[in-house]
Design a protein around this motif. Structure first.
Motif, PDB file in Angstrom:
ATOM      1  N   PRO A 151       0.803  -1.230   0.000  1.00  0.00           N
ATOM      2  CA  PRO A 151       0.000   0.000   0.000  1.00  0.00           C
ATOM      3  C   PRO A 151       0.828   1.268   0.000  1.00  0.00           C
ATOM      4  N   GLY A 152       2.036   1.219   0.559  1.00  0.00           N
ATOM      5  CA  GLY A 152       2.879   2.411   0.558  1.00  0.00           C
ATOM      6  C   GLY A 152       3.439   2.764  -0.802  1.00  0.00           C
ATOM      7  N   LEU A 153       3.285   1.867  -1.774  1.00  0.00           N
ATOM      8  CA  LEU A 153       3.822   2.105  -3.114  1.00  0.00           C
ATOM      9  C   LEU A 153       2.741   2.344  -4.157  1.00  0.00           C
ATOM     10  N   LEU A 154       1.510   2.571  -3.725  1.00  0.00           N
ATOM     11  CA  LEU A 154       0.436   2.815  -4.671  1.00  0.00           C
ATOM     12  C   LEU A 154       0.768   4.028  -5.539  1.00  0.00           C
ATOM     13  N   ASN A 155       0.591   3.863  -6.834  1.00  0.00           N
ATOM     14  CA  ASN A 155       0.807   4.942  -7.813  1.00  0.00           C
ATOM     15  C   ASN A 155       2.263   5.381  -7.919  1.00  0.00           C
ATOM     16  N   ARG A 156       3.200   4.612  -7.341  1.00  0.00           N
ATOM     17  CA  ARG A 156       4.611   4.983  -7.472  1.00  0.00           C
ATOM     18  C   ARG A 156       5.220   4.242  -8.663  1.00  0.00           C
ATOM     19  N   PRO A 157       5.749   4.969  -9.637  1.00  0.00           N
ATOM     20  CA  PRO A 157       6.351   4.309 -10.809  1.00  0.00           C
ATOM     21  C   PRO A 157       7.783   3.874 -10.520  1.00  0.00           C
ATOM     22  N   GLY A 158       8.303   3.062 -11.431  1.00  0.00           N
ATOM     23  CA  GLY A 158       9.720   2.723 -11.373  1.00  0.00           C
ATOM     24  C   GLY A 158      10.117   1.773 -10.266  1.00  0.00           C
ATOM     25  N   VAL A 159       9.183   0.991  -9.753  1.00  0.00           N
ATOM     26  CA  VAL A 159       9.481   0.052  -8.673  1.00  0.00           C
ATOM     27  C   VAL A 159       9.552  -1.355  -9.252  1.00  0.00           C
ATOM     28  N   PHE A 160      10.510  -2.141  -8.805  1.00  0.00           N
ATOM     29  CA  PHE A 160      10.529  -3.562  -9.139  1.00  0.00           C
ATOM     30  C   PHE A 160      11.032  -4.340  -7.929  1.00  0.00           C
ATOM     31  N   ALA A 161      10.968  -5.646  -8.011  1.00  0.00           N
ATOM     32  CA  ALA A 161      11.383  -6.508  -6.906  1.00  0.00           C
ATOM     33  C   ALA A 161      12.435  -7.490  -7.395  1.00  0.00           C
ATOM     34  N   LEU A 162      13.214  -8.020  -6.458  1.00  0.00           N
ATOM     35  CA  LEU A 162      14.164  -9.084  -6.759  1.00  0.00           C
ATOM     36  C   LEU A 162      14.397  -9.886  -5.486  1.00  0.00           C
ATOM     37  N   ARG A 163      15.029 -11.042  -5.638  1.00  0.00           N
ATOM     38  CA  ARG A 163      15.368 -11.897  -4.503  1.00  0.00           C
ATOM     39  C   ARG A 163      16.855 -11.767  -4.179  1.00  0.00           C
ATOM     40  N   VAL A 164      17.159 -11.602  -2.906  1.00  0.00           N
ATOM     41  CA  VAL A 164      18.554 -11.600  -2.478  1.00  0.00           C
ATOM     42  C   VAL A 164      19.144 -12.980  -2.785  1.00  0.00           C
ATOM     43  N   ALA A 165      20.345 -13.003  -3.384  1.00  0.00           N
ATOM     44  CA  ALA A 165      20.868 -14.253  -3.931  1.00  0.00           C
ATOM     45  C   ALA A 165      21.990 -14.873  -3.114  1.00  0.00           C
ATOM     46  N   ASN A 166      22.245 -14.381  -1.911  1.00  0.00           N
ATOM     47  CA  ASN A 166      23.308 -14.972  -1.098  1.00  0.00           C
ATOM     48  C   ASN A 166      23.137 -14.527   0.353  1.00  0.00           C
ATOM     49  N   LEU A 167      24.070 -14.904   1.198  1.00  0.00           N
ATOM     50  CA  LEU A 167      23.977 -14.624   2.640  1.00  0.00           C
ATOM     51  C   LEU A 167      24.905 -13.492   3.086  1.00  0.00           C
ATOM     52  N   SER A 168      25.396 -12.681   2.139  1.00  0.00           N
ATOM     53  CA  SER A 168      26.384 -11.661   2.517  1.00  0.00           C
ATOM     54  C   SER A 168      25.784 -10.557   3.390  1.00  0.00           C
ATOM     55  N   MET A 169      24.429 -10.432   3.414  1.00  0.00           N
ATOM     56  CA  MET A 169      23.799  -9.399   4.247  1.00  0.00           C
ATOM     57  C   MET A 169      23.022 -10.010   5.413  1.00  0.00           C
ATOM     58  N   TRP A 170      23.244 -11.293   5.685  1.00  0.00           N
ATOM     59  CA  TRP A 170      22.649 -11.931   6.857  1.00  0.00           C
ATOM     60  C   TRP A 170      23.206 -11.261   8.119  1.00  0.00           C
ATOM     61  N   PRO A 171      22.391 -10.957   9.145  1.00  0.00           N
ATOM     62  CA  PRO A 171      20.994 -11.379   9.313  1.00  0.00           C
ATOM     63  C   PRO A 171      19.949 -10.379   8.807  1.00  0.00           C
ATOM     64  N   ARG A 172      20.388  -9.270   8.199  1.00  0.00           N
ATOM     65  CA  ARG A 172      19.384  -8.296   7.742  1.00  0.00           C
ATOM     66  C   ARG A 172      18.550  -8.846   6.605  1.00  0.00           C
ATOM     67  N   PHE A 173      19.189  -9.530   5.652  1.00  0.00           N
ATOM     68  CA  PHE A 173      18.458 -10.127   4.536  1.00  0.00           C
ATOM     69  C   PHE A 173      18.845 -11.598   4.422  1.00  0.00           C
ATOM     70  N   ARG A 174      17.835 -12.442   4.305  1.00  0.00           N
ATOM     71  CA  ARG A 174      18.060 -13.869   4.116  1.00  0.00           C
ATOM     72  C   ARG A 174      18.316 -14.173   2.640  1.00  0.00           C
ATOM     73  N   ASP A 175      18.998 -15.281   2.377  1.00  0.00           N
ATOM     74  CA  ASP A 175      19.124 -15.762   1.009  1.00  0.00           C
ATOM     75  C   ASP A 175      17.733 -16.106   0.488  1.00  0.00           C
ATOM     76  N   GLY A 176      17.362 -15.518  -0.648  1.00  0.00           N
ATOM     77  CA  GLY A 176      16.042 -15.750  -1.217  1.00  0.00           C
ATOM     78  C   GLY A 176      14.978 -14.768  -0.779  1.00  0.00           C
ATOM     79  N   GLU A 177      15.311 -13.849   0.114  1.00  0.00           N
ATOM     80  CA  GLU A 177      14.311 -12.873   0.575  1.00  0.00           C
ATOM     81  C   GLU A 177      14.014 -11.859  -0.520  1.00  0.00           C
ATOM     82  N   ARG A 178      12.732 -11.520  -0.673  1.00  0.00           N
ATOM     83  CA  ARG A 178      12.332 -10.543  -1.676  1.00  0.00           C
ATOM     84  C   ARG A 178      12.518  -9.128  -1.136  1.00  0.00           C
ATOM     85  N   VAL A 179      13.064  -8.245  -1.965  1.00  0.00           N
ATOM     86  CA  VAL A 179      13.157  -6.826  -1.625  1.00  0.00           C
ATOM     87  C   VAL A 179      12.553  -6.018  -2.770  1.00  0.00           C
ATOM     88  N   TYR A 180      12.030  -4.860  -2.436  1.00  0.00           N
ATOM     89  CA  TYR A 180      11.504  -3.921  -3.420  1.00  0.00           C
ATOM     90  C   TYR A 180      12.513  -2.783  -3.565  1.00  0.00           C
TER      91      TYR A 180
END
Length: 277
Positions: A176-205
């Motif tokens: 809901p915080g991104l309603l009508n906001r252009p230029g946004v996409f998502a991807l999955r984190v592909a490794n553990l280099s940012m663990w514990p902030r981001f898990r391997d496979g976690e989706r980020v916008y």
């Protein structure tokens, strides 16, 4: 040898205490199970088919959320408020109190159809009249944000990097915080280099808004091989000037520097609180 009255009394009191503890444990198990059933009903009405998809989409700890839904862990007030706020944003009439102690309205009707018991074994008579705008009809969440595919970039033995593979692998929920906001996409984190902030496979916008220091970013480098995309990194931005960009990773701790001439694009990872408004 006959027992004294004191010994008999102690034995009886111990038995009563054990029985009371067993009954409390059974009651706690029942409460957790009912909380989990109500949470699962709200999640399904919000459009998530599984506990895993809800946890990943909302960046909740999957093990904790699964334990809440399956009734093996009691839901606390803070977690109930987090779940209710997210599911309400998806159009479900739900509150933290409803998850913890029982619903009224559409979800309660569903629970009765499924023969789910009320938390106290009784049905309260209505004793209030609600005034104000009618509750909006639930609609499925909008799924129009492209999730881009990534692959691990085994270049120069750098296992903290990945590559955009140029494919759209899914269309995911627009928070809901991104309603009508252009230029946004998502991807999955592909490794553990940012663990514990981001898990391997976690989706980020992510978006193209200029990141601030200590924002998480996706740094995409220019290609160095013909027909192959440049390496990309999810890191935390720690410094930036006219010559270079410095980022930090958590696992193992370390910093990377990229010259501005090496960089193709820098995306900002959108913070969780911004996603859900």
């Amino acid at each position: 040898m006959d027992e004294s009255l004191q010994q008999v009394a102690m034995r009886v009191n111990t038995a009563r205490s054990d029985q009371a503890a067993t009954m409390r444990s059974m009651a706690d198990d029942k409460i957790r199970k009912q909380q989990g059933e109500r949470l699962a009903q709200a999640r399904a009405r919000a459009g998530w088919r599984s506990a895993r998809s809800a946890a990943l989409d909302n960046q909740w700890a999957e093990s904790t959320y699964r334990a809440h839904e399956n009734g093996s862990r009691t839901i606390g007030q803070d977690d109930a408020e987090t779940y209710a706020r997210r599911f309400k944003a998806a159009g479900v009439d739900v509150t933290a109190q409803g998850i913890l102690f029982g619903f009224e309205g559409p979800i309660a009707a569903e629970a009765q159809e499924g023969n789910s018991p009320s938390p106290g074994g009784y049905v309260e008579e209505p004793n209030a009249i609600l005034e104000g705008p009618a509750i909006q009809r639930w609609t499925p969440p909008v799924r129009d944000i492209e999730e881009l595919g990534v692959g691990v970039a085994s270049i120069d033995d750098d296992d903290s990097a990945f590559e955009f593979n140029g494919q759209v692998v899914d269309r995911v929920v627009r928070p809901p915080g991104l309603l009508n906001r252009p230029g946004v996409f998502a991807l999955r984190v592909a490794n553990l280099s940012m663990w514990p902030r981001f898990r391997d496979g976690e989706r980020v916008y992510v978006d193209l808004k200029k990141p601030a220091i200590e924002d998480f970013v996706v740094v995409e480098l220019k290609p160095t091989e013909e027909g192959r995309p440049g390496k990309a990194f999810v890191k935390m931005l720690v410094a930036r000037d006219a010559r270079k960009v410095v980022v930090e990773q958590f696992n193992p701790p370390g910093r990377l520097e990229f010259g501005n001439q090496e960089i193709l694009r820098i995306f900002r990872v959108i913070p969780t609180e911004e996603l859900w408004g």
